[in-house]
Design a protein around this motif. Structure first.
Motif, PDB file in Angstrom:
ATOM      1  N   SER A  12       0.822  -1.214   0.000  1.00 24.92           N
ATOM      2  CA  SER A  12       0.000   0.000   0.000  1.00 24.92           C
ATOM      3  C   SER A  12       0.858   1.267   0.000  1.00 24.92           C
ATOM      4  N   PHE A  13       1.976   1.249   0.728  1.00 22.99           N
ATOM      5  CA  PHE A  13       2.883   2.406   0.760  1.00 22.99           C
ATOM      6  C   PHE A  13       3.529   2.613  -0.607  1.00 22.99           C
ATOM      7  N   LEU A  14       4.015   1.531  -1.224  1.00 21.76           N
ATOM      8  CA  LEU A  14       4.650   1.626  -2.532  1.00 21.76           C
ATOM      9  C   LEU A  14       3.649   2.124  -3.578  1.00 21.76           C
ATOM     10  N   TYR A  15       2.449   1.575  -3.558  1.00 24.53           N
ATOM     11  CA  TYR A  15       1.394   1.977  -4.484  1.00 24.53           C
ATOM     12  C   TYR A  15       1.087   3.467  -4.325  1.00 24.53           C
ATOM     13  N   LYS A  16       0.901   3.919  -3.097  1.00 26.12           N
ATOM     14  CA  LYS A  16       0.580   5.328  -2.839  1.00 26.12           C
ATOM     15  C   LYS A  16       1.705   6.239  -3.316  1.00 26.12           C
ATOM     16  N   THR A  17       2.948   5.835  -3.114  1.00 24.00           N
ATOM     17  CA  THR A  17       4.096   6.625  -3.560  1.00 24.00           C
ATOM     18  C   THR A  17       4.077   6.796  -5.078  1.00 24.00           C
ATOM     19  N   ILE A  18       3.798   5.717  -5.801  1.00 24.44           N
ATOM     20  CA  ILE A  18       3.737   5.772  -7.270  1.00 24.44           C
ATOM     21  C   ILE A  18       2.579   6.667  -7.711  1.00 24.44           C
ATOM     22  N   ILE A  19       1.412   6.473  -7.145  1.00 27.01           N
ATOM     23  CA  ILE A  19       0.225   7.241  -7.546  1.00 27.01           C
ATOM     24  C   ILE A  19       0.391   8.721  -7.216  1.00 27.01           C
ATOM     25  N   ASP A  20       0.955   9.038  -6.056  1.00 26.84           N
ATOM     26  CA  ASP A  20       1.198  10.441  -5.707  1.00 26.84           C
ATOM     27  C   ASP A  20       2.120  11.100  -6.734  1.00 26.84           C
ATOM     28  N   SER A  21       3.125  10.368  -7.192  1.00 21.44           N
ATOM     29  CA  SER A  21       4.046  10.880  -8.206  1.00 21.44           C
ATOM     30  C   SER A  21       3.322  11.119  -9.531  1.00 21.44           C
ATOM     31  N   VAL A  22       2.462  10.189  -9.911  1.00 19.78           N
ATOM     32  CA  VAL A  22       1.695  10.317 -11.159  1.00 19.78           C
ATOM     33  C   VAL A  22       0.776  11.537 -11.089  1.00 19.78           C
ATOM     34  N   LEU A  23       0.055  11.684  -9.991  1.00 21.76           N
ATOM     35  CA  LEU A  23      -0.857  12.819  -9.836  1.00 21.76           C
ATOM     36  C   LEU A  23      -0.100  14.143  -9.856  1.00 21.76           C
ATOM     37  N   SER A  24       1.070  14.168  -9.261  1.00 21.90           N
ATOM     38  CA  SER A  24       1.903  15.374  -9.274  1.00 21.90           C
ATOM     39  C   SER A  24       2.370  15.699 -10.693  1.00 21.90           C
ATOM     40  N   ASP A  25       2.777  14.677 -11.439  1.00 24.73           N
ATOM     41  CA  ASP A  25       3.221  14.882 -12.823  1.00 24.73           C
ATOM     42  C   ASP A  25       2.077  15.425 -13.689  1.00 24.73           C
ATOM     43  N   ILE A  26       0.890  14.868 -13.512  1.00 28.10           N
ATOM     44  CA  ILE A  26      -0.270  15.336 -14.278  1.00 28.10           C
ATOM     45  C   ILE A  26      -0.544  16.803 -13.954  1.00 28.10           C
ATOM     46  N   HIS A  27      -0.480  17.150 -12.679  1.00 24.69           N
ATOM     47  CA  HIS A  27      -0.729  18.537 -12.283  1.00 24.69           C
ATOM     48  C   HIS A  27       0.334  19.464 -12.879  1.00 24.69           C
ATOM     49  N   THR A  28       1.588  19.054 -12.833  1.00 21.53           N
ATOM     50  CA  THR A  28       2.682  19.858 -13.383  1.00 21.53           C
ATOM     51  C   THR A  28       2.528  20.052 -14.885  1.00 21.53           C
ATOM     52  N   GLN A  29       2.170  18.995 -15.591  1.00 24.49           N
ATOM     53  CA  GLN A  29       2.090  19.047 -17.051  1.00 24.49           C
ATOM     54  C   GLN A  29       0.811  19.714 -17.571  1.00 24.49           C
ATOM     55  N   THR A  30      -0.298  19.559 -16.841  1.00 24.99           N
ATOM     56  CA  THR A  30      -1.584  20.030 -17.359  1.00 24.99           C
ATOM     57  C   THR A  30      -2.220  21.153 -16.547  1.00 24.99           C
ATOM     58  N   GLY A  31      -1.783  21.300 -15.301  1.00 23.48           N
ATOM     59  CA  GLY A  31      -2.428  22.268 -14.413  1.00 23.48           C
ATOM     60  C   GLY A  31      -3.695  21.715 -13.780  1.00 23.48           C
ATOM     61  N   LYS A  32      -4.067  20.468 -14.134  1.00 21.21           N
ATOM     62  CA  LYS A  32      -5.287  19.851 -13.604  1.00 21.21           C
ATOM     63  C   LYS A  32      -4.977  19.064 -12.333  1.00 21.21           C
ATOM     64  N   LYS A  33      -5.907  19.163 -11.375  1.00 22.76           N
ATOM     65  CA  LYS A  33      -5.821  18.330 -10.177  1.00 22.76           C
ATOM     66  C   LYS A  33      -6.910  17.279 -10.315  1.00 22.76           C
ATOM     67  N   ILE A  34      -6.497  16.039 -10.510  1.00 27.60           N
ATOM     68  CA  ILE A  34      -7.474  14.957 -10.629  1.00 27.60           C
ATOM     69  C   ILE A  34      -7.292  14.004  -9.454  1.00 27.60           C
ATOM     70  N   SER A  35      -8.254  13.133  -9.258  1.00 29.02           N
ATOM     71  CA  SER A  35      -8.173  12.157  -8.171  1.00 29.02           C
ATOM     72  C   SER A  35      -7.679  10.818  -8.713  1.00 29.02           C
ATOM     73  N   GLU A  36      -7.310   9.960  -7.805  1.00 32.89           N
ATOM     74  CA  GLU A  36      -6.878   8.605  -8.181  1.00 32.89           C
ATOM     75  C   GLU A  36      -7.978   7.881  -8.951  1.00 32.89           C
ATOM     76  N   LYS A  37      -9.226   8.118  -8.582  1.00 33.90           N
ATOM     77  CA  LYS A  37     -10.356   7.452  -9.239  1.00 33.90           C
ATOM     78  C   LYS A  37     -10.513   7.872 -10.694  1.00 33.90           C
ATOM     79  N   GLN A  38      -9.956   9.019 -11.065  1.00 33.58           N
ATOM     80  CA  GLN A  38     -10.057   9.524 -12.435  1.00 33.58           C
ATOM     81  C   GLN A  38      -8.884   9.077 -13.310  1.00 33.58           C
ATOM     82  N   LEU A  39      -7.919   8.352 -12.769  1.00 33.28           N
ATOM     83  CA  LEU A  39      -6.707   8.022 -13.511  1.00 33.28           C
ATOM     84  C   LEU A  39      -6.913   7.058 -14.675  1.00 33.28           C
TER      85      LEU A  39
END
Length: 116
Positions: A12-39
């Protein structure tokens, strides 16, 4: 290529670390804040350098178990998958897989040379 490693952290810790990184990258690249459920199925364009862009598509995501994405540019198609399997309460096995298909003739020749 496939790499399998025992990790001394819960899945669960490893998964959360990966997903947090993905969400951060999406925000950096697009300016959008999305949730894990929207991935799952989400696509965005990532700029790697001044002349290098690619489309990233989240292909699969299973809570605390797996995450898979595909990066497609005019030169290649690159698929990456993370699979996490709990071993104990405090450890897991990570299976990292990547596959690449090159679109250009010269790129394919270069890859063949690297494999040999």
């Amino acid at each position: 290529m496939e790499i399998v490693r025992k990790m001394n952290v819960p899945a669960s810790f490893l998964y959360k670390t990966i997903i947090d990184s993905v969400l951060s990258d999406i925000h950096t690249q697009t300016g959008k804040k999305i949730s894990e459920k929207q991935l799952k199925g989400f696509k965005y364009v990532k700029t790697f350098s001044k002349n290098s862009k690619a489309t990233i598509r989240i292909e699969d995501i299973t809570n605390n178990q797996s995450y898979q994405y595909r990066t497609t540019s005019n030169k290649n198609d690159f698929m990456v998958a993370y699979e996490m399997r709990p071993l104990t309460e405090d450890s897991c096995e990570l299976r990292y897989t990547e596959k690449m298909e090159s679109f250009g003739y010269m790129d394919r020749l270069h890859l063949v040379g690297q494999i040999r």
